[in-house]
Enzyme design. Structure first.
Site, PDB file in Angstrom:
ATOM      1  N   TYR A  19     -81.463   5.226 -31.386  1.00 58.88           N
ATOM      2  CA  TYR A  19     -82.278   4.231 -32.078  1.00 58.88           C
ATOM      3  C   TYR A  19     -81.930   2.813 -31.613  1.00 58.88           C
ATOM      4  O   TYR A  19     -82.785   1.949 -31.585  1.00 58.88           O
ATOM      5  CB  TYR A  19     -82.041   4.305 -33.600  1.00 58.88           C
ATOM      6  CG  TYR A  19     -82.952   5.239 -34.353  1.00 58.88           C
ATOM      7  CD1 TYR A  19     -82.972   6.603 -34.064  1.00 58.88           C
ATOM      8  CD2 TYR A  19     -83.776   4.775 -35.368  1.00 58.88           C
ATOM      9  CE1 TYR A  19     -83.779   7.471 -34.768  1.00 58.88           C
ATOM     10  CE2 TYR A  19     -84.591   5.632 -36.081  1.00 58.88           C
ATOM     11  CZ  TYR A  19     -84.592   6.977 -35.775  1.00 58.88           C
ATOM     12  OH  TYR A  19     -85.401   7.828 -36.481  1.00 58.88           O
ATOM     13  N   LYS A  75     -75.524  18.467 -30.323  1.00 55.23           N
ATOM     14  CA  LYS A  75     -76.044  19.184 -29.156  1.00 55.23           C
ATOM     15  C   LYS A  75     -74.960  19.114 -28.083  1.00 55.23           C
ATOM     16  O   LYS A  75     -75.155  18.572 -26.989  1.00 55.23           O
ATOM     17  CB  LYS A  75     -77.371  18.512 -28.720  1.00 55.23           C
ATOM     18  CG  LYS A  75     -78.161  19.259 -27.669  1.00 55.23           C
ATOM     19  CD  LYS A  75     -78.841  20.530 -28.183  1.00 55.23           C
ATOM     20  CE  LYS A  75     -79.436  21.305 -27.023  1.00 55.23           C
ATOM     21  NZ  LYS A  75     -79.959  22.621 -27.422  1.00 55.23           N
ATOM     22  N   ASP A 106     -80.713  22.594 -32.568  1.00 54.15           N
ATOM     23  CA  ASP A 106     -81.879  23.498 -32.534  1.00 54.15           C
ATOM     24  C   ASP A 106     -81.639  24.688 -33.462  1.00 54.15           C
ATOM     25  O   ASP A 106     -82.510  25.084 -34.242  1.00 54.15           O
ATOM     26  CB  ASP A 106     -82.202  23.946 -31.093  1.00 54.15           C
ATOM     27  CG  ASP A 106     -80.987  24.389 -30.287  1.00 54.15           C
ATOM     28  OD1 ASP A 106     -79.841  24.228 -30.779  1.00 54.15           O
ATOM     29  OD2 ASP A 106     -81.165  24.902 -29.176  1.00 54.15           O
ATOM     30  N   ASP A 112     -82.600  12.163 -38.796  1.00 55.60           N
ATOM     31  CA  ASP A 112     -83.977  11.784 -39.142  1.00 55.60           C
ATOM     32  C   ASP A 112     -84.844  13.040 -39.177  1.00 55.60           C
ATOM     33  O   ASP A 112     -85.589  13.272 -40.132  1.00 55.60           O
ATOM     34  CB  ASP A 112     -84.501  10.791 -38.093  1.00 55.60           C
ATOM     35  CG  ASP A 112     -85.927  10.361 -38.388  1.00 55.60           C
ATOM     36  OD1 ASP A 112     -86.221  10.038 -39.557  1.00 55.60           O
ATOM     37  OD2 ASP A 112     -86.757  10.372 -37.453  1.00 55.60           O
ATOM     38  N   ASP A 158     -86.342  15.381 -42.769  1.00 60.71           N
ATOM     39  CA  ASP A 158     -87.752  15.644 -43.085  1.00 60.71           C
ATOM     40  C   ASP A 158     -87.973  17.152 -43.229  1.00 60.71           C
ATOM     41  O   ASP A 158     -88.672  17.611 -44.118  1.00 60.71           O
ATOM     42  CB  ASP A 158     -88.682  15.122 -41.978  1.00 60.71           C
ATOM     43  CG  ASP A 158     -89.217  13.727 -42.282  1.00 60.71           C
ATOM     44  OD1 ASP A 158     -88.473  12.938 -42.910  1.00 60.71           O
ATOM     45  OD2 ASP A 158     -90.366  13.426 -41.896  1.00 60.71           O
TER      46      ASP A 158
HETATM   47  C1  IPM Z   1     -86.576   7.183 -42.018  1.00 60.98           C
HETATM   48  C2  IPM Z   1     -87.783   6.690 -41.273  1.00 60.98           C
HETATM   49  C3  IPM Z   1     -87.358   5.592 -40.311  1.00 60.98           C
HETATM   50  C4  IPM Z   1     -86.376   6.189 -39.329  1.00 60.98           C
HETATM   51  C5  IPM Z   1     -88.516   4.894 -39.579  1.00 60.98           C
HETATM   52  C6  IPM Z   1     -89.532   4.327 -40.530  1.00 60.98           C
HETATM   53  C7  IPM Z   1     -88.020   3.831 -38.634  1.00 60.98           C
HETATM   54  O1  IPM Z   1     -88.438   7.735 -40.619  1.00 60.98           O
HETATM   55  O2  IPM Z   1     -85.961   6.389 -42.735  1.00 60.98           O
HETATM   56  O3  IPM Z   1     -86.272   8.368 -41.914  1.00 60.98           O
HETATM   57  O4  IPM Z   1     -86.766   6.792 -38.314  1.00 60.98           O
HETATM   58  O5  IPM Z   1     -85.174   6.071 -39.568  1.00 60.98           O
HETATM   59 MN    MN Z   2     -87.576   9.696 -40.996  1.00 60.25          MN
END
Ligand code: IPM
Ligand code: MN
Length: 372
Positions: free
Chosen positions: A142, A189, A221, A245, A249
Site C-alpha cells: 500500500y 506467502k 491462498d 484487506d 472482506d
Molecule cells: C479498507 C478499505 C481501504 C483499504 C480502502 C478504502 C483504501 O478497503 O479499509 O479495508 O484498502 O484499506
Molecule cells: Mn478493504
C-alpha cells in the site's frame, strides 16, 4: 471520562451510519455520566469537492489533537472509474492512517447466533466462529514506491517491511491471543515473497516471549480457503496489509453481512474506529444502510478507553436488535427497517434497558414510537 472525538463521516453512506454511532455514544454518555465532545471534519470525495484535498490540513490537525477518530466511509464512483484521476478519496484515508501512525487494524469476525441462517455458508460450518484479524495498516505494498513508466505501459508497487513494523503489531496480536483462545496464525506467502519470510522469522522469534500461545502458519491462498471451509479453527490471525484487506472482506460473509463488521485502528498515540464496509454509493441518502458496523466500531472505541461495561451494553443492545429482527434490508428483505430506525431502536435499549422499556420497544417494532 472526558473524550474528544473527531467525527469524519466521509462519503456515500458514511454520514448516515456514523450518525447512528454518535447517537449510541451520546446514550452511553448519558447513562454512564461521561463527557464526550464531538467535532466534525471533512475527508474523502466530499473533502476533494470542497477543498481539492482528500485530507485537508484542518482535518488532520483535529484528528491528531483528538483522543479518537470516528470514521464513516470513503470513496465515490466518479473516481473509481477514472484510472487517470490524480487525486482520489482513498488517499485521504491512507494518509490519515500513515500520519496518525495507526499501524494495527483489528477486525473481529463473529457468527451471531441470530444471523446464522443469513449467511450463504452452512450453519455447521460457521456456527461458533469467533476470530480476530490483526492487519498491518501502514506498510507493505500500500505504501511502497509506486512507478509508472513514461510510456504508461509498465507499472510497479513495492512491498517493503521492516523488522520493527512487524514486531509492533505482532506484540499486539500475541497479547490478544493470550486473553483469548491462545492461538495465533500468521498468514503470509512465504513460499514466494521475501517480505513474508521476514514476517515468519520475526514472528517466530517473538513467539518465545509468549510461550502460552500456539503459533502456526498458513499461506494466504490456503488461508482464504480455510476461512470458509473451517473458520472455527481460527482465533487470532496476524497478517500484512494487502492480505488482511482481502481476507477480512472474505470473513464478513461468515457474519451474514459486511454491514456488521467493525474495526479499530490503533497507533502509539492515536486510535480510529471505522466499519470495514465501503461507501456503498448506491444506497447513499436512502436510509437503508446497515448502521451496526458503525455502532460496533463505537463499541470498540469504548473498549479501547477501558470502558468495558459500556462496550458490553452496546453489544447487548445490538444483539437484542438482531434477535428481534430489527434490521436493515441487507439482513431481511421481507421485513426491514431504516438505518435511523435501527439506530433509534438500539439507542432506546441502551437508555432504558430491555426489561424496563418493553412497551417502548414494542411500540418501536410496530412503527409507533415517537422516536421515529
Ligand atoms: C479498507 C478499505 C481501504 C483499504 C480502502 C478504502 C483504501 O478497503 O479499509 O479495508 O484498502 O484499506
Ligand atoms: Mn478493504
Amino acid at each position: 471520562m472526558k473524550l474528544k472525538i473527531a467525527v469524519l463521516s466521509g462519503d456515500g453512506i458514511g454520514p448516515e451510519v456514523t450518525n447512528q454511532a454518535i447517537k449510541i455514544l451520546k446514550a452511553i454518555e448519558q447513562v454512564f455520566s461521561h463527557q464526550f465532545e464531538f467535532q466534525k471534519a471533512l475527508v474523502g470525495a466530499i473533502a476533494i469537492d470542497s477543498t481539492g484535498n482528500p485530507l485537508p490540513v484542518e482535518t488532520l490537525k483535529l484528528c491528531s489533537e483528538s483522543d479518537a477518530v470516528l470514521f464513516g466511509a470513503i470513496g465515490d464512483p466518479k473516481y473509481d472509474n477514472n484510472p487517470d484521476a490524480k487525486v482520489r478519496p482513498e488517499q485521504g484515508l491512507l494518509r490519515l492512517r500513515k500520519e496518525l501512525g495507526l499501524f494495527a487494524n483489528i477486525r473481529p469476525i463473529k457468527a451471531f447466533d441470530s444471523l446464522i441462517e443469513k449467511s450463504p455458508l452452512k450453519r455447521n460450518i460457521i456456527e461458533g466462529t469467533d476470530m480476530v484479524i490483526f492487519r498491518e495498516l501502514t506498510g507493505g505494498i500500500y505504501f511502497g514506491e509506486k512507478k509508472l513508466s513514461d510510456d504508461g505501459k509498465i507499472a510497479s508497487d513495492l512491498c517493503e517491511y521492516s523488522q520493527l513494523e512487524i514486531e509492533r503489531i505482532a506484540h499486539l496480536a500475541f497479547k490478544s491471543a493470550q486473553i483469548r483462545r491462545k492461538k495465533l496464525t500468521l498468514v503470509d506467502k512465504a513460499n514466494v515473497l521475501e517480505t513474508s519470510r521476514l514476517w515468519r522469522r520475526v514472528v517466530t522469534n517473538l513467539a518465545q516471549e509468549y510461550p502460552d500461545v500456539l503459533l502456526d502458519f498458513l499461506f494466504v491462498d490456503n488461508a482464504a480457503m480455510q476461512m470458509i471451509l473451517n473458520p472455527r479453527q481460527f482465533d487470532v490471525i496476524l497478517t500484512e496489509n494487502l492480505f488482511g484487506d482481502i481476507i477480512s472482506d472474505e470473513g464478513s460473509v461468515i457474519g451474514g453481512s459486511i454491514g456488521l463488521l467493525a474495526s479499530a485502528s490503533i497507533g502509539h498515540h492515536n486510535a480510529m474506529f471505522e466499519p470495514i464496509h465501503g461507501s456503498y454509493p448506491q444506497a447513499k441518502g436512502k436510509n437503508i444502510a446497515n448502521p451496526i458496523a458503525a455502532i460496533l466500531s463505537a463499541a470498540m472505541l469504548l473498549e479501547h478507553f477501558g470502558l468495558k461495561q459500556e462496550s458490553e451494553v452496546v453489544h447487548k443492545a445490538v444483539e437484542e436488535a438482531l434477535e428481534m429482527n430489527i434490521v436493515t434490508p441487507d439482513l431481511n428483505v421481507v421485513r426491514s427497517f431504516s438505518t435511523d430506525y435501527v439506530g433509534d431502536f438500539i439507542t432506546t435499549i441502551i437508555l432504558n434497558g430491555t426489561e424496563n422499556s418493553y412497551c417502548n420497544l414494542e411500540n418501536i417494532s410496530l412503527g409507533k414510537s415517537s422516536l421515529i
